[in-house]
Design a protein around this motif. Structure first.
Motif, PDB file in Angstrom:
ATOM      1  N   ARG A 193      41.121  47.773  32.907  1.00  0.00           N
ATOM      2  CA  ARG A 193      40.080  46.841  32.459  1.00  0.00           C
ATOM      3  C   ARG A 193      39.242  47.473  31.345  1.00  0.00           C
ATOM      4  O   ARG A 193      38.950  46.829  30.330  1.00  0.00           O
ATOM      5  CB  ARG A 193      39.194  46.451  33.640  1.00  0.00           C
ATOM      6  CG  ARG A 193      38.056  45.503  33.252  1.00  0.00           C
ATOM      7  CD  ARG A 193      37.066  45.281  34.389  1.00  0.00           C
ATOM      8  NE  ARG A 193      35.924  44.524  33.911  1.00  0.00           N
ATOM      9  CZ  ARG A 193      35.716  43.226  34.134  1.00  0.00           C
ATOM     10  NH1 ARG A 193      36.582  42.536  34.854  1.00  0.00           N
ATOM     11  NH2 ARG A 193      34.662  42.614  33.642  1.00  0.00           N
ATOM     12  N   PHE A 281      30.172  36.663  35.626  1.00  0.00           N
ATOM     13  CA  PHE A 281      31.439  36.989  34.979  1.00  0.00           C
ATOM     14  C   PHE A 281      31.173  37.551  33.586  1.00  0.00           C
ATOM     15  O   PHE A 281      30.057  37.469  33.062  1.00  0.00           O
ATOM     16  CB  PHE A 281      32.343  35.755  34.900  1.00  0.00           C
ATOM     17  CG  PHE A 281      31.732  34.588  34.168  1.00  0.00           C
ATOM     18  CD1 PHE A 281      32.031  34.342  32.838  1.00  0.00           C
ATOM     19  CD2 PHE A 281      30.843  33.731  34.809  1.00  0.00           C
ATOM     20  CE1 PHE A 281      31.463  33.277  32.158  1.00  0.00           C
ATOM     21  CE2 PHE A 281      30.271  32.658  34.139  1.00  0.00           C
ATOM     22  CZ  PHE A 281      30.581  32.433  32.806  1.00  0.00           C
ATOM     23  N   ASP A 484      37.342  38.558  32.323  1.00  0.00           N
ATOM     24  CA  ASP A 484      37.903  38.758  33.661  1.00  0.00           C
ATOM     25  C   ASP A 484      39.276  38.099  33.782  1.00  0.00           C
ATOM     26  O   ASP A 484      40.214  38.685  34.335  1.00  0.00           O
ATOM     27  CB  ASP A 484      36.962  38.191  34.722  1.00  0.00           C
ATOM     28  CG  ASP A 484      35.556  38.741  34.595  1.00  0.00           C
ATOM     29  OD1 ASP A 484      35.404  39.968  34.621  1.00  0.00           O
ATOM     30  OD2 ASP A 484      34.612  37.941  34.452  1.00  0.00           O
ATOM     31  N   ILE A 500      37.007  42.325  39.337  1.00  0.00           N
ATOM     32  CA  ILE A 500      35.564  42.531  39.281  1.00  0.00           C
ATOM     33  C   ILE A 500      35.218  43.550  40.352  1.00  0.00           C
ATOM     34  O   ILE A 500      35.572  43.374  41.520  1.00  0.00           O
ATOM     35  CB  ILE A 500      34.803  41.210  39.516  1.00  0.00           C
ATOM     36  CG1 ILE A 500      35.114  40.218  38.394  1.00  0.00           C
ATOM     37  CG2 ILE A 500      33.303  41.454  39.603  1.00  0.00           C
ATOM     38  CD1 ILE A 500      34.509  38.838  38.612  1.00  0.00           C
TER      39      ILE A 500
END
Length: 513
Positions: A193, A281, A484, A500
């Protein structure tokens, strides 16, 4: 708490007391580590290749630190594995090397404890690079056992298989710290990520976009069709909102003379929770003066192709069993013809009552007070979106759905807007941004009428934004990308909660472990 767990916790507290009685500090202030485990392994392999090991086959002396994950006692010796940010490393303890006292203190260690060790590197008869420990230091005593489970390694594939352990998914979300501690693949997902976000930044920085920060607490929300979270500022005695989008503040900056701006930050929407929605988010939004939605489509396609190849090494990936190709030009699908095809009718000939009836027949919810735009969106989401597996730009949205986009040139009732869909989900949303303040006021006022009719996902009239537009906003293209969801696709994660670190959970979810 189970009786078994209660007993384990009691025993660990007893060991803590015993450590303190022996004068061993259970929670250290620091440790002077010389190498991470992966670098220690690389060092030994370099020395082995160079032929610089001593006559005993031993290499350099290192100081490493990590969490104890396995322990095998053999009377006057013991083997353990510790793990740090670089991976795992085997440790070898011998009574004659440590001395009676230090070796007996090992009995007070548990799996999950953090220790530092110093010793020389060597290779065991089974071929594993190991630290022959000359001295060790307790860095942090674990008072609660980690849900490690039983681990096996397939001798042919080398695949790591964990049996039982931390299997309850909701508990893993709630106790992400434990999930990260026992599942290296989860740590790797979040490293991926970070690499994705780094590559997004690098792409935009290379094209002279300026990264900025705009308010999270706002006196008026806007930039998306969503319900906001509200709060109260005591000193100012005023209501504030957590932003639902960055858009209107970023476009104010374009008015101010920043021709290319972007922001990566948190947005908040007071909506439901499912596999692709979390109330908090991460969004990337970027705006470019003198560009339209055609320019932004080209930019988004180049951006995603760059990120995909940078993170995965190729343009073709597999998401949930579906092969996705980012190396070829993305398909373009006009919104209205696609919906007409699925409805078997021209939406222009269907009134709002008929659209509502068809949406209800499909089992769609949240239709109370919905205006024409939301009804069209619901129908498109139910009938068309699930089939958009390969990267697809859905283009030219009805004006009712796009209060911030310019009218499409030459086609009344449509706007220059696109959304990018991948694997049946929206990843990006973009416009030729509306820069006519008079038209923008009319659309805001229409949104107010819809709100008065019961649609609570509409834009309020933002007088300050209108004032900014009146100073003059150049032609501008703007894009929002759900970070995300992009990470989900690139890491093959089935749920937004998987990407997350600390997702929002319903009360009671994951509290049993």
């Amino acid at each position: 708490m189970s009786e078994e767990l209660s007993q384990v916790l009691r025993v660990r507290r007893e060991k803590l007391a015993a450590l303190e009685e022996r004068g061993i500090a259970p929670f250290a202030y620091g440790y002077d580590r010389s190498h991470r485990s992966d670098r220690a392994l690389a060092l030994f392999q370099e020395e082995e290749t160079a032929g610089t090991l001593d006559e005993k086959g031993e290499g350099s002396r290192v100081r490493v630190a990590g969490r104890v994950l396995s322990w095998r006692g053999h009377g006057k010796s013991a083997f353990a594995h510790m793990e740090d940010g670089g991976g795992r490393l085997q440790l070898y303890f011998r009574k004659d090397a440590l001395g009676e006292g230090s070796f007996s203190d090992l009995d007070l260690l548990d799996l999950g404890d953090w220790i530092g060790v110093e010793g020389v590197l060597f290779r065991t008869r089974t071929g594993e690079v190991t630290v022959k420990v000359g001295e060790w230091t307790l860095l942090a005593k674990s008072l609660r056992p980690l849900p490690l489970g039983k681990e096996e390694v397939d001798p042919e594939t080398g695949e790591r298989v964990v049996h039982s352990g931390f299997q309850d998914q909701q508990s893993r979300y709630r106790q992400r710290y434990a999930d990260l501690a026992v599942n290296p693949e989860v740590r790797e997902l979040f490293r991926a990520r970070t690499r994705i976000i780094t590559e997004l930044r690098r792409f935009l920085d290379e094209r002279d976009f300026l990264e900025v920060e705009t308010p999270v607490l706002q006196p008026l929300y806007g930039g998306a069709a969503a319900r906001p979270f509200t709060t109260h500022h005591n000193a100012l005695d005023t209501r504030l909102y957590l932003r639902i989008a960055d858009e209107l503040y970023l476009k104010r900056l374009v008015v101010g003379g920043f021709e290319r701006v972007y922001e990566i930050g948190k947005d908040f929407r007071n909506e439901g929770i499912d596999r692709s929605h979390n109330p908090e988010f991460t969004m990337l939004e970027f705006y470019q003066a003198f560009a339209d939605y055609e320019d932004m489509m080209e930019l988004v396609e180049a951006l995603l192709r760059r990120v995909v190849t940078s993170v995965t090494g190729e343009t073709r990936i597999v998401y949930q069993g579906q092969e996705l190709e980012f190396g070829t030009p993305f398909r373009r699908l006009p919104f209205v013809p696609a919906l007409n095809d699925k409805l078997g009718a021209d939406v222009a000939t269907l009134d709002d009552a008929e659209l509502r009836r068809r949406a209800e027949a499909l089992g769609e919810e949240g239709l109370k007070g919905a205006g024409r735009g939301r009804l069209l969106d619901k129908l498109f989401g139910a009938l068309v979106e699930p089939e958009l597996e390969q990267p697809t730009f859905v283009v030219d949205y009805p004006v009712e759905l796009s209060p911030l986009a310019k009218h499409k040139r030459g086609e009344a009732g449509l706007t220059e807007r696109f959304e990018l869909y991948v694997a049946g989900r929206e990843l990006a949303n973009a416009f030729s941004e509306l820069n006519d303040p008079l038209d923008q006021r009319r659309r805001f006022e229409l949104q107010t009428q819809l709100r008065e009719s019961g649609d609570d996902e509409t834009h309020p009239v933002d007088e300050d934004y209108l004032r900014a537009m009146e100073y003059g906003m150049p032609p501008t293209g703007g894009v929002g990308i759900g970070v995300d969801r992009l990470v989900m696709v690139l890491t093959d994660a089935p749920s937004i909660r998987d990407v997350i670190l600390f997702p929002t959970l319903r009360p009671g979810e994951g509290t049993s472990a």
